[in-house]
Every structure is written in structure tokens, then in C-alpha cells.
Design an enzyme around this catalytic site. Structure first.
Site, PDB file in Angstrom:
ATOM      1  N   HIS A 150     -46.895  62.060  10.151  1.00 21.66           N
ATOM      2  CA  HIS A 150     -46.807  60.902  11.053  1.00 21.66           C
ATOM      3  C   HIS A 150     -47.696  61.165  12.267  1.00 21.66           C
ATOM      4  O   HIS A 150     -48.318  62.235  12.367  1.00 21.66           O
ATOM      5  CB  HIS A 150     -45.359  60.562  11.402  1.00 21.66           C
ATOM      6  CG  HIS A 150     -44.582  61.632  12.120  1.00 21.66           C
ATOM      7  ND1 HIS A 150     -45.013  62.237  13.287  1.00 21.66           N
ATOM      8  CD2 HIS A 150     -43.391  62.214  11.834  1.00 21.66           C
ATOM      9  CE1 HIS A 150     -44.117  63.108  13.697  1.00 21.66           C
ATOM     10  NE2 HIS A 150     -43.129  63.132  12.807  1.00 21.66           N
TER      11      HIS A 150
ATOM     12  N   HIS B 155     -47.625  64.604  14.088  1.00 20.06           N
ATOM     13  CA  HIS B 155     -48.395  65.684  13.454  1.00 20.06           C
ATOM     14  C   HIS B 155     -49.888  65.445  13.660  1.00 20.06           C
ATOM     15  O   HIS B 155     -50.656  66.376  13.888  1.00 20.06           O
ATOM     16  CB  HIS B 155     -48.113  65.744  11.942  1.00 20.06           C
ATOM     17  CG  HIS B 155     -46.659  65.823  11.593  1.00 20.06           C
ATOM     18  ND1 HIS B 155     -46.005  64.816  10.928  1.00 20.06           N
ATOM     19  CD2 HIS B 155     -45.726  66.782  11.826  1.00 20.06           C
ATOM     20  CE1 HIS B 155     -44.730  65.146  10.754  1.00 20.06           C
ATOM     21  NE2 HIS B 155     -44.534  66.334  11.289  1.00 20.06           N
TER      22      HIS B 155
ATOM     23  N   CYS C  32     -29.147  75.158  10.347  1.00 17.59           N
ATOM     24  CA  CYS C  32     -29.568  73.755  10.173  1.00 17.59           C
ATOM     25  C   CYS C  32     -30.801  73.723   9.282  1.00 17.59           C
ATOM     26  O   CYS C  32     -31.840  74.309   9.636  1.00 17.59           O
ATOM     27  CB  CYS C  32     -29.876  73.109  11.515  1.00 17.59           C
ATOM     28  SG  CYS C  32     -30.633  71.481  11.303  1.00 17.59           S
TER      29      CYS C  32
ATOM     30  N   CYS D  42     -33.955  72.040  10.924  1.00 16.02           N
ATOM     31  CA  CYS D  42     -34.737  72.922  11.816  1.00 16.02           C
ATOM     32  C   CYS D  42     -35.195  74.177  11.085  1.00 16.02           C
ATOM     33  O   CYS D  42     -36.056  74.895  11.578  1.00 16.02           O
ATOM     34  CB  CYS D  42     -33.899  73.405  12.995  1.00 16.02           C
ATOM     35  SG  CYS D  42     -33.312  72.142  14.101  1.00 16.02           S
TER      36      CYS D  42
ATOM     37  N   CYS E 282     -26.267  69.120  14.749  1.00 17.89           N
ATOM     38  CA  CYS E 282     -27.421  69.838  15.287  1.00 17.89           C
ATOM     39  C   CYS E 282     -28.036  68.963  16.392  1.00 17.89           C
ATOM     40  O   CYS E 282     -28.117  67.742  16.235  1.00 17.89           O
ATOM     41  CB  CYS E 282     -28.422  70.062  14.154  1.00 17.89           C
ATOM     42  SG  CYS E 282     -30.090  70.362  14.722  1.00 17.89           S
TER      43      CYS E 282
ATOM     44  N   HIS F 267     -31.011  67.086  14.739  1.00 17.44           N
ATOM     45  CA  HIS F 267     -30.840  66.325  13.499  1.00 17.44           C
ATOM     46  C   HIS F 267     -29.433  65.722  13.446  1.00 17.44           C
ATOM     47  O   HIS F 267     -28.476  66.375  13.834  1.00 17.44           O
ATOM     48  CB  HIS F 267     -31.064  67.237  12.277  1.00 17.44           C
ATOM     49  CG  HIS F 267     -32.459  67.761  12.210  1.00 17.44           C
ATOM     50  ND1 HIS F 267     -32.819  68.945  12.792  1.00 17.44           N
ATOM     51  CD2 HIS F 267     -33.576  67.230  11.678  1.00 17.44           C
ATOM     52  CE1 HIS F 267     -34.110  69.132  12.597  1.00 17.44           C
ATOM     53  NE2 HIS F 267     -34.601  68.113  11.933  1.00 17.44           N
TER      54      HIS F 267
ATOM     55  N   LYS G 222     -37.121  57.987  20.176  1.00 18.09           N
ATOM     56  CA  LYS G 222     -37.447  59.221  19.462  1.00 18.09           C
ATOM     57  C   LYS G 222     -38.018  58.857  18.088  1.00 18.09           C
ATOM     58  O   LYS G 222     -37.496  57.947  17.436  1.00 18.09           O
ATOM     59  CB  LYS G 222     -36.146  60.020  19.309  1.00 18.09           C
ATOM     60  CG  LYS G 222     -36.355  61.485  19.075  1.00 18.09           C
ATOM     61  CD  LYS G 222     -35.031  62.223  19.127  1.00 18.09           C
ATOM     62  CE  LYS G 222     -35.192  63.563  18.452  1.00 18.09           C
ATOM     63  NZ  LYS G 222     -33.976  64.330  18.387  1.00 18.09           N
TER      64      LYS G 222
ATOM     65  N   LYS H 271     -38.070  60.185  10.699  1.00 15.38           N
ATOM     66  CA  LYS H 271     -37.757  59.523   9.427  1.00 15.38           C
ATOM     67  C   LYS H 271     -36.440  58.758   9.559  1.00 15.38           C
ATOM     68  O   LYS H 271     -36.341  57.587   9.198  1.00 15.38           O
ATOM     69  CB  LYS H 271     -37.601  60.614   8.375  1.00 15.38           C
ATOM     70  CG  LYS H 271     -38.095  60.222   7.007  1.00 15.38           C
ATOM     71  CD  LYS H 271     -37.739  61.363   6.081  1.00 15.38           C
ATOM     72  CE  LYS H 271     -38.576  61.402   4.858  1.00 15.38           C
ATOM     73  NZ  LYS H 271     -38.357  62.643   4.121  1.00 15.38           N
TER      74      LYS H 271
HETATM   75  O1  ME8 Z   1     -41.990  72.921  12.670  1.00 17.91           O
HETATM   76  N1  ME8 Z   1     -44.740  64.289  19.195  1.00 17.91           N
HETATM   77  O2  ME8 Z   1     -43.237  71.954  10.976  1.00 17.91           O
HETATM   78  P1  ME8 Z   1     -43.051  70.402  11.242  1.00 17.91           P
HETATM   79  C1  ME8 Z   1     -45.686  65.229  19.178  1.00 17.91           C
HETATM   80  N2  ME8 Z   1     -43.225  74.173   9.617  1.00 17.91           N
HETATM   81  N3  ME8 Z   1     -45.826  66.151  18.198  1.00 17.91           N
HETATM   82  C2  ME8 Z   1     -44.976  66.099  17.174  1.00 17.91           C
HETATM   83  C3  ME8 Z   1     -43.970  65.111  17.097  1.00 17.91           C
HETATM   84  C4  ME8 Z   1     -43.868  64.186  18.175  1.00 17.91           C
HETATM   85  N4  ME8 Z   1     -42.947  63.236  18.215  1.00 17.91           N
HETATM   86  N5  ME8 Z   1     -43.284  65.329  15.964  1.00 17.91           N
HETATM   87  C5  ME8 Z   1     -43.849  66.398  15.338  1.00 17.91           C
HETATM   88  C6  ME8 Z   1     -42.623  72.986  11.620  1.00 17.91           C
HETATM   89  N6  ME8 Z   1     -44.877  66.868  16.058  1.00 17.91           N
HETATM   90  C7  ME8 Z   1     -42.915  74.325  10.981  1.00 17.91           C
HETATM   91  C8  ME8 Z   1     -44.040  74.993  11.728  1.00 17.91           C
HETATM   92  S1  ME8 Z   1     -45.741  77.022  12.122  1.00 17.91           S
HETATM   93  C9  ME8 Z   1     -45.791  78.631  11.735  1.00 17.91           C
HETATM   94  C10 ME8 Z   1     -44.374  76.386  11.250  1.00 17.91           C
HETATM   95  C11 ME8 Z   1     -45.759  68.001  15.692  1.00 17.91           C
HETATM   96  O3  ME8 Z   1     -43.611  69.728  10.040  1.00 17.91           O
HETATM   97  C12 ME8 Z   1     -45.656  69.131  16.708  1.00 17.91           C
HETATM   98  O4  ME8 Z   1     -46.832  69.897  16.647  1.00 17.91           O
HETATM   99  O5  ME8 Z   1     -41.659  70.087  11.611  1.00 17.91           O
HETATM  100  C13 ME8 Z   1     -44.504  69.951  16.159  1.00 17.91           C
HETATM  101  O6  ME8 Z   1     -44.468  71.272  16.676  1.00 17.91           O
HETATM  102  C14 ME8 Z   1     -44.833  69.923  14.679  1.00 17.91           C
HETATM  103  O7  ME8 Z   1     -45.318  68.568  14.459  1.00 17.91           O
HETATM  104  C15 ME8 Z   1     -43.644  70.233  13.796  1.00 17.91           C
HETATM  105  O8  ME8 Z   1     -44.042  70.094  12.454  1.00 17.91           O
END
Ligand code: ME8
Length: 503
Positions: A20, A23, A129, A132, A146, A149, A297, A300
Site C-alpha cells: 500500500h 510501503h 501477536c 506484529c 494488541c 492489531h 489509520k 487492511k
Molecule cells: O514490519 N505510513 O514489514 P511490514 C508510513 N517485515 N509507512 C508505513 C505505513 C504507514 N501508514 N504502513 C507501513 C515489517 N509502512 C517487517 C520488516 S525488516 C528487517 C522487517 C511501512 O510489511 C514502514 O516502512 O509490516 C513500516 O516500517 C513498514 O512499512 C512495515 O512493513
């Protein structure tokens, strides 16, 4: 002199979700800095990828009805990769944690930490969780759920392997104090310092009940905790365990770009893991803020996650890139709304950059005296120099929004310069002066296009096309682009509008 290297990473994303714009924000910002460092003539390595060994991956595969888990994960990972491809993300490598090169690296790393004596067996009793992929404390729950979540965590009692995280408390604090750039922005540094000093505990790094993941090399009945495994991607993605030369060149990373949600993992667990394995620490972890959608916020479960590819198809990749980089100060929380996107499109892009480009290209493509020597008006020279200084400073300090606002100051300067000089009148009364004014404007536009490039690469290319800037000049470093004299103006052509009015 050997080419300076620069290594930048994004988090590796969970594949149970679709990409989204949250990311996309992280990945686009990392891409902007990659392009900037390449423009500086550096060998910039940009690593991104997917985090595949989580309980969430398994749950999502089973929920989808796919019995071949790896096949489901392959398809999901391909979706993430193609998303970045279609958004013009110039990653150097895309690491997947189910790849053999990663698994081997994780085993090597685990054994190094085990040999150091920092892994012990214990019993974990507590809450976990899956959303997370983290152990949570009773005191953090909100109405039994959580905090991140809308579901209660699972109660777990397992024989686990633990990492002696607390043994690194003093070294971590010393490192943070001695390296003010290590955690940015400063507010996050204080938060992490407080966590390390007062709340950090040893961490369970294996799961007995999990059915998906990398087996522990000393006990195949357990799999490695997904965060311990995932963080190691930053090493395996640049050669750890499979290409020593690459690893020597690109580790330590210059910058991990992450969201504020995952800083404890990146600023406490990860550096402690590296200390235990005897490896150098990354130079900087930059934790950006989170943004909401129209004040809500995003997620999904909220049903409001915006697909970045669909958005880019409607407005253009560069518009998405520009908006995200400009609207949300890097490091702060922000909000995304279509009304703000449209406002910025019209004011900054259509009436700002688009209109200025079109005015300059229209005038310059008409008749003029090309034999005149190029002599920039001194006020324009000063405005260009000032913009380069401020832009460079902002980029070096990781303030992409400020870098853009400097470029837009130069666009305003260009607009005012046209109003003051009135080239349409000069074209009849003073041909030589007319040419000097047009050449000045073309130069202003050329400098703007170079500084816009890391943010809006396609737009910069369209401007270069109109200005007749060839391949050779397009690959100049920032310093060269800044100092070379003007482009040959006889090639200028006017093309269609860069940012047509929105329907
Ligand atoms: O945490 N605003 O992966 P993830 C800004 N796999 N950035 C956002 C956001 C938002 N509302 N939502 C998500 C993980 N992000 C682990 C990481 S690394 C060794 C392992 C971005 O798929 C932001 O960069 O849940 C956040 O830290 C990341 O997506 C989380 O991606």
C-alpha cells in the site's frame, strides 16, 4: 580514487499483505536517496525485498486455500517486486528470506552468536501477536487486544532459545551517545535510549510451535524467530556468506530507512546482534513517521489501504513520488488525502513546474539570435547557486521535502524573472537582450530539471528532451551539472504539457 560506495535499505515487507502507499512511501524515499547518491558519482547499492518466514505467511497461504506454501509465497513476493518495478524503483537487489543464500547466511550468523555464548535455552511464557510477529507485554494491551492489531495475542509457553540482549545494554547506550547520527530523528533516539535503559529484556529468538521458517542449526526442532532471521537480510542481501568482495564493499550500510513502528528491532536488537556476531553496525537508522488516510489509520482491517500502482496509473508515478516526498516531512507523521494531492498537482505541478517549463520552451523554441555569447544575468546566477547550496544541504541532511521546496523557490524566481524582463517585448525591441534573457531562463530550467531528477525522473527526462540535452549530459554528476556552462539552445523543442489539467 576508488568509487565511494553508499548502501541504503528498506524494510523487507511481509508478503501476507499487498503493498500500500505506506510501503511505497518508504521505498520511494529510499529510491530518491539512491538516485541522489548515484548523481554524486557514488556506487549506490539499494536493497529491498520480502520477509517470508513468518507465521503470517503460513496463515495467509492456508487461508487462500493454497496447499503449496512456497508457491503462494513466490507469487506474493513477485507482486511486491513488480510493484516496485512499475513505480520506477531502481533497487540493486531484491532479497527474499526463503532464498538459499539468505538461509545459509542466517545459519552462519546464528552459529557466530552461539559461539560467542550469547544464546541460551529457557522457557518463554507470555503473549505473542502474529500481526506484529512480536512478543507483547500484558501492560501494552488495549482492552485485551494488541495495541497495533484489533485482536488478542496468543498465550504461549514454550522452550525457546534466548538471545542475551541485556548483556549489550551498556554498549548500545555508549554507541548511541557516541554516534548522534545513528538514530534519526532525535525524538526517536530519546525513545530508544529510554527503552534500552529501562525496559529491554532478553529476547526469545526461536519458536517451537511455528511450522514455517529457518530451522535452528543446533536444534532442528525449532525455527528461528522471524525478526532475528529478517534483520539478517541486510547482510545476506549484500553478500554475507556468499560474496565476500561485495560484502566488504557494501557493509556497513549507510542508511536503513524504516517506519517508526519497527525502530526497537532496528535500533536495539539489530545492533546488539551485530555486536554479538562481531560485525560493524550500520551508520544510520532513519525512522520516518506514519501517515493516515484522510485522518484515519491506514490498514487492511480499516479497508482504506491505497494501492500505489493504481494511484500512479491515475496521476502518474512522478506525481505520486512528488506528493509523498513533499507533503510529509521525512521523520514526521502526516496525512494522505486526495484533496491535498489534487491541490498540490494543480498548484505545484501544473501551474508551477509544468507552466514554467512550457513558457521557457515555447519562447526558446521560437526565433532568437543564437550567435550571442551566453552570459547569465547575475541575479539568476545567484538564485541558481543559492538553490544548489540549499538543495544539497537538505539532501545531505535527509530532508527531501525541504530540498523540493528549494527547487520550487527557483521556479518562482524564474516566473518573476519572466514578468520583470518581459521577453515578448524584447523580442521586438532588443534581439540581443532577448537572447540573453532566454538563455538565462533555459539555464534556470536546466538546473531545476537536474535537482528534480531524483524525485521525478520521468519528468526530468521530458524536460531534457525538450531542452535537447543528450545522453552524455544526462549522466553528469551533480557537481558537473552545477558547474558546466549552458546547454546548446538551438535544439529546444516545445512538447505537450508536463502536467495537463485534472479532469
Ligand atoms: O514490519 N505510513 O514489514 P511490514 C508510513 N517485515 N509507512 C508505513 C505505513 C504507514 N501508514 N504502513 C507501513 C515489517 N509502512 C517487517 C520488516 S525488516 C528487517 C522487517 C511501512 O510489511 C514502514 O516502512 O509490516 C513500516 O516500517 C513498514 O512499512 C512495515 O512493513
Amino acid at each position: 580514487m576508488p568509487q565511494k560506495s553508499y548502501t541504503i535499505t528498506t524494510p523487507i515487507y511481509y508478503i501476507n499483505d499487498k503493498p500500500h502507499i505506506g510501503h511505497a512511501y518508504t521505498t520511494i524515499i529510499a529510491d530518491i536517496f539512491t538516485r541522489y547518491h548515484r548523481m554524486k558519482g557514488e556506487d549506490a547499492f539499494f536493497l529491498t525485498g520480502t520477509d517470508e518466514n513468518s507465521q503470517g505467511s503460513l496463515d495467509a497461504a492456508l487461508k487462500s486455500g493454497e496447499t503449496d506454501i512456497q508457491r503462494f509465497i513466490d507469487a506474493q513476493s513477485a507482486l511486491w517486486r513488480s510493484t516496485w518495478d512499475s513505480l520506477d524503483i531502481l533497487y540493486t537487489d531484491f532479497i527474499r528470506t526463503t532464498e538459499e543464500r539468505h538461509k545459509q547466511g542466517v545459519k552462519k550468523f546464528f552459529l557466530a552468536v552461539h559461539e560467542k555464548g550469547d544464546i541460551y535455552k529457557g522457557t518463554y511464557t507470555g503473549l505473542y501477536c502474529t500481526g506484529c510477529e512480536a512478543f507483547v507485554r500484558e501492560s501494552d494491551l488495549v482492552n485485551g487486544n494488541c495495541p497495533n492489531h484489533p485482536c488478542p495475542p496468543q498465550e504461549i509457553k514454550e522452550e525457546n532459545y534466548f538471545f542475551k540482549l541485556t548483556s549489550y545494554r551498556d554498549r548500545l547506550l555508549e554507541h548511541i551517545d557516541a554516534h548522534p547520527d545513528f538514530i534519526q530523528p532525535v525524538s526517536r533516539r530519546n525513545e530508544i535510549r529510554n527503552y534500552i535503559e529501562h525496559h529491554m529484556e532478553d529476547i526469545s529468538i526461536s519458536r517451537q510451535s511455528a511450522k514455517w521458517g529457518i530451522p535452528i542449526p543446533i536444534d532442528e526442532s525449532q525455527v528461528i524467530y522471524v525478526w532475528f532471521d529478517a534483520l539478517i537480510n541486510y547482510l545476506t542481501g549484500v553478500g554475507y556468506g556468499w560474496n565476500d568482495e561485495l560484502f566488504g564493499k557494501h557493509w556497513p550500510a549507510d542508511m536503513h530507512v524504516v517506519g517508526k513502528d519497527i525502530i526497537k528491532f532496528h535500533c536495539a536488537l539489530w545492533p546488539a546482534m551485530l555486536m554479538a556476531a562481531g560485525l560493524p553496525l550500520p551508520k544510520r537508522v532513519f525512522a520516518h513517521g506514519f501517515f493516515t488516510i484522510d485522518g484515519h489509520k491506514m490498514g487492511k482491517s480499516m479497508g482504506n489501504a491505497i494501492d500505489p500502482v493504481a494511484l500512479a496509473q491515475s496521476y502518474g508515478n512522478d506525481v505520486l513520488r512528488y506528493f509523498l516526498a513533499r507533503e510529509i516531512p521525512f521523520g514526521s507523521d502526516g496525512d494522505f488525502s486526495f484533496s491535498r494531492l489534487k491541490e498540490r498537482y494543480t498548484a505545484d505541478l501544473a501551474k508551477g513546474l509544468g507552466n514554467f517549463t512550457s513558457r521557457v520552451a515555447t519562447m526558446a523554441s521560437r526565433e532568437y539570435n543564437s550567435a550571442s555569447p551566453v552570459s547569465l544575468d547575475s541575479e539568476a546566477k545567484d538564485a541558481i547557486g543559492e538553490c544548489w547550496n540549499e538543495w544539497t544541504h537538505a539532501m545531505e541532511e535527509y530532508h527531501p521535502d525541504e530540498a523540493l521546496s528549494e527547487v520550487w523557490n527557483l521556479i518562482s524566481f524564474g516566473d518573476k524573472y519572466i514578468e520583470q524582463q518581459k521577453p515578448w517585448a524584447l523580442s521586438k525591441s532588443d534581439k540581443a537582450r532577448y537572447t540573453a534573457v532566454i538563455q538565462t531562463l533555459v539555464e534556470v530550467l536546466r538546473h531545476i530539471s537536474v535537482m528534480v531528477y531524483p524525485f521525478m525522473p520521468k519528468t526530468a527526462e521530458k524536460i531534457w528532451e525538450q531542452l535537447g540535452i543528450g545522453e552524455q549530459q544526462r549522466s553528469l554528476t551533480c557537481e558537473q551539472s552545477r558547474t558546466i556552462s549552458s546547454v546548446p539552445i538551438e535544439h529546444i523543442t516545445k512538447s505537450e504539457s508536463l502536467f495537463p489539467p485534472l479532469p
